[in-house]
Design a protein around this motif. Sequence first.
Motif, PDB file in Angstrom:
ATOM      1  N   GLN A 138      26.752 -24.237  44.311  1.00 44.24           N
ATOM      2  CA  GLN A 138      28.003 -24.097  45.046  1.00 44.24           C
ATOM      3  C   GLN A 138      28.726 -22.821  44.623  1.00 44.24           C
ATOM      4  O   GLN A 138      28.686 -22.419  43.471  1.00 44.24           O
ATOM      5  N   VAL A 139      29.389 -22.207  45.576  1.00 37.67           N
ATOM      6  CA  VAL A 139      30.195 -21.024  45.280  1.00 37.67           C
ATOM      7  C   VAL A 139      31.466 -21.466  44.571  1.00 37.67           C
ATOM      8  O   VAL A 139      32.142 -22.396  45.008  1.00 37.67           O
ATOM      9  N   GLU A 140      31.782 -20.796  43.462  1.00 40.89           N
ATOM     10  CA  GLU A 140      32.982 -21.106  42.695  1.00 40.89           C
ATOM     11  C   GLU A 140      33.820 -19.850  42.523  1.00 40.89           C
ATOM     12  O   GLU A 140      33.291 -18.746  42.459  1.00 40.89           O
ATOM     13  N   VAL A 141      35.126 -20.035  42.458  1.00 42.43           N
ATOM     14  CA  VAL A 141      36.038 -18.916  42.208  1.00 42.43           C
ATOM     15  C   VAL A 141      36.626 -19.108  40.817  1.00 42.43           C
ATOM     16  O   VAL A 141      37.384 -20.043  40.574  1.00 42.43           O
ATOM     17  N   HIS A 142      36.240 -18.225  39.895  1.00 42.87           N
ATOM     18  CA  HIS A 142      36.714 -18.335  38.519  1.00 42.87           C
ATOM     19  C   HIS A 142      38.123 -17.760  38.392  1.00 42.87           C
ATOM     20  O   HIS A 142      38.425 -16.685  38.908  1.00 42.87           O
ATOM     21  N   GLY A 143      38.980 -18.515  37.691  1.00 41.43           N
ATOM     22  CA  GLY A 143      40.358 -18.089  37.502  1.00 41.43           C
ATOM     23  C   GLY A 143      41.308 -18.648  38.533  1.00 41.43           C
ATOM     24  O   GLY A 143      42.497 -18.335  38.529  1.00 41.43           O
ATOM     25  N   VAL A 144      40.787 -19.510  39.436  1.00 34.10           N
ATOM     26  CA  VAL A 144      41.619 -20.062  40.498  1.00 34.10           C
ATOM     27  C   VAL A 144      42.191 -21.419  40.058  1.00 34.10           C
ATOM     28  O   VAL A 144      41.641 -22.092  39.188  1.00 34.10           O
ATOM     29  N   THR A 145      43.299 -21.806  40.668  1.00 33.43           N
ATOM     30  CA  THR A 145      43.959 -23.073  40.345  1.00 33.43           C
ATOM     31  C   THR A 145      43.306 -24.233  41.093  1.00 33.43           C
ATOM     32  O   THR A 145      43.091 -24.156  42.300  1.00 33.43           O
ATOM     33  N   HIS A 146      42.983 -25.303  40.353  1.00 36.37           N
ATOM     34  CA  HIS A 146      42.455 -26.536  40.943  1.00 36.37           C
ATOM     35  C   HIS A 146      43.541 -27.606  40.885  1.00 36.37           C
ATOM     36  O   HIS A 146      44.176 -27.788  39.858  1.00 36.37           O
ATOM     37  N   CYS A 147      43.710 -28.328  41.988  1.00 39.52           N
ATOM     38  CA  CYS A 147      44.657 -29.444  42.036  1.00 39.52           C
ATOM     39  C   CYS A 147      43.906 -30.712  42.435  1.00 39.52           C
ATOM     40  O   CYS A 147      42.986 -30.658  43.253  1.00 39.52           O
ATOM     41  N   SER A 148      44.306 -31.852  41.845  1.00 36.53           N
ATOM     42  CA  SER A 148      43.656 -33.128  42.159  1.00 36.53           C
ATOM     43  C   SER A 148      44.487 -33.908  43.163  1.00 36.53           C
ATOM     44  O   SER A 148      45.714 -33.931  43.085  1.00 36.53           O
ATOM     45  N   ALA A 149      43.795 -34.551  44.117  1.00 40.02           N
ATOM     46  CA  ALA A 149      44.467 -35.389  45.117  1.00 40.02           C
ATOM     47  C   ALA A 149      43.723 -36.710  45.224  1.00 40.02           C
ATOM     48  O   ALA A 149      42.495 -36.722  45.350  1.00 40.02           O
ATOM     49  N   ARG A 150      44.452 -37.808  45.166  1.00 37.47           N
ATOM     50  CA  ARG A 150      43.829 -39.132  45.269  1.00 37.47           C
ATOM     51  C   ARG A 150      44.058 -39.768  46.643  1.00 37.47           C
ATOM     52  O   ARG A 150      43.399 -40.750  46.988  1.00 37.47           O
ATOM     53  N   THR A 151      44.974 -39.214  47.415  1.00 43.24           N
ATOM     54  CA  THR A 151      45.263 -39.765  48.748  1.00 43.24           C
ATOM     55  C   THR A 151      45.349 -38.624  49.762  1.00 43.24           C
ATOM     56  O   THR A 151      45.592 -37.467  49.394  1.00 43.24           O
ATOM     57  N   PRO A 152      45.178 -38.937  51.055  1.00 42.51           N
ATOM     58  CA  PRO A 152      45.335 -37.907  52.090  1.00 42.51           C
ATOM     59  C   PRO A 152      46.720 -37.255  52.069  1.00 42.51           C
ATOM     60  O   PRO A 152      46.856 -36.063  52.334  1.00 42.51           O
ATOM     61  N   VAL A 153      47.746 -38.024  51.752  1.00 44.30           N
ATOM     62  CA  VAL A 153      49.113 -37.495  51.707  1.00 44.30           C
ATOM     63  C   VAL A 153      49.235 -36.439  50.606  1.00 44.30           C
ATOM     64  O   VAL A 153      49.847 -35.381  50.803  1.00 44.30           O
ATOM     65  N   GLU A 154      48.651 -36.727  49.439  1.00 44.26           N
ATOM     66  CA  GLU A 154      48.681 -35.760  48.339  1.00 44.26           C
ATOM     67  C   GLU A 154      47.949 -34.476  48.732  1.00 44.26           C
ATOM     68  O   GLU A 154      48.402 -33.369  48.436  1.00 44.26           O
ATOM     69  N   LEU A 155      46.813 -34.630  49.402  1.00 41.82           N
ATOM     70  CA  LEU A 155      46.032 -33.463  49.828  1.00 41.82           C
ATOM     71  C   LEU A 155      46.805 -32.619  50.832  1.00 41.82           C
ATOM     72  O   LEU A 155      46.847 -31.386  50.737  1.00 41.82           O
ATOM     73  N   ASP A 156      47.454 -33.270  51.793  1.00 44.89           N
ATOM     74  CA  ASP A 156      48.271 -32.558  52.777  1.00 44.89           C
ATOM     75  C   ASP A 156      49.377 -31.748  52.093  1.00 44.89           C
ATOM     76  O   ASP A 156      49.666 -30.605  52.472  1.00 44.89           O
ATOM     77  N   GLY A 157      49.989 -32.353  51.073  1.00 45.50           N
ATOM     78  CA  GLY A 157      51.062 -31.677  50.349  1.00 45.50           C
ATOM     79  C   GLY A 157      50.574 -30.419  49.646  1.00 45.50           C
ATOM     80  O   GLY A 157      51.253 -29.382  49.645  1.00 45.50           O
TER      81      GLY A 157
END
Length: 222
Positions: free
Chosen positions: A40-59
Amino acid sequence: MVEMYLEDLNDLLEGTSGGKVIGNRDRKNKLQVRKGAHGQVEVHGVTHCSARTPVELDGILESGMRKRRVASTNMNSESSRSHLISSILIESTDRKTKLVTSGKLSLVDLAGSESQKKTGADGDTLKEANAINKSLSALGNVISELTSGKGHVSYRNSKLTELLQDGLGGSAKTLMFVNASPADYNFTETCGSFEFALRCKKIKNAKSGASVESKEVKQLRA
């Protein structure tokens, strides 16, 4: 979530609450595009955020969108001045077998190819348009190489094609939506967009399948 602006990548989730920076940037503090253990292509130095629900992902996606560069031209009051790539990494664990299934969904919003005569672009806006057209040309070349069955595919000619490498070739499944203008004034651009999509449709990829590994294999990779 990154935008490609003038051949540079900008982290649109930088500073987001709960976000974690994965990997290191280069000496000039720029994001680096690399391939991970699964191809998989990865971007080093980028911010990762976790989402457990569709609402969190939309935000999360909305917070990134607010930082995207736009400008007014004669054709569009809020013209995108960059390509937008959002990578959603999905992982699920079977509670009974402990097998982990993972996948990657890339949401890509390409800035449109522009005619200087119609947009009236000048100064920085003209530089942005030239960079957009150059990267779209590189993407067109990669698509031509994929459809012709050539051994070498020039993904490295642009940051855009580097980022989309695992979404165009290999076992990926690609779906493209084309924005078509209803105005006859834009007939040439609309035809060009459809021709571009038809070329994409000719790409023949390997049969797509889920990436599944056991809990033990996952621990060994880590």
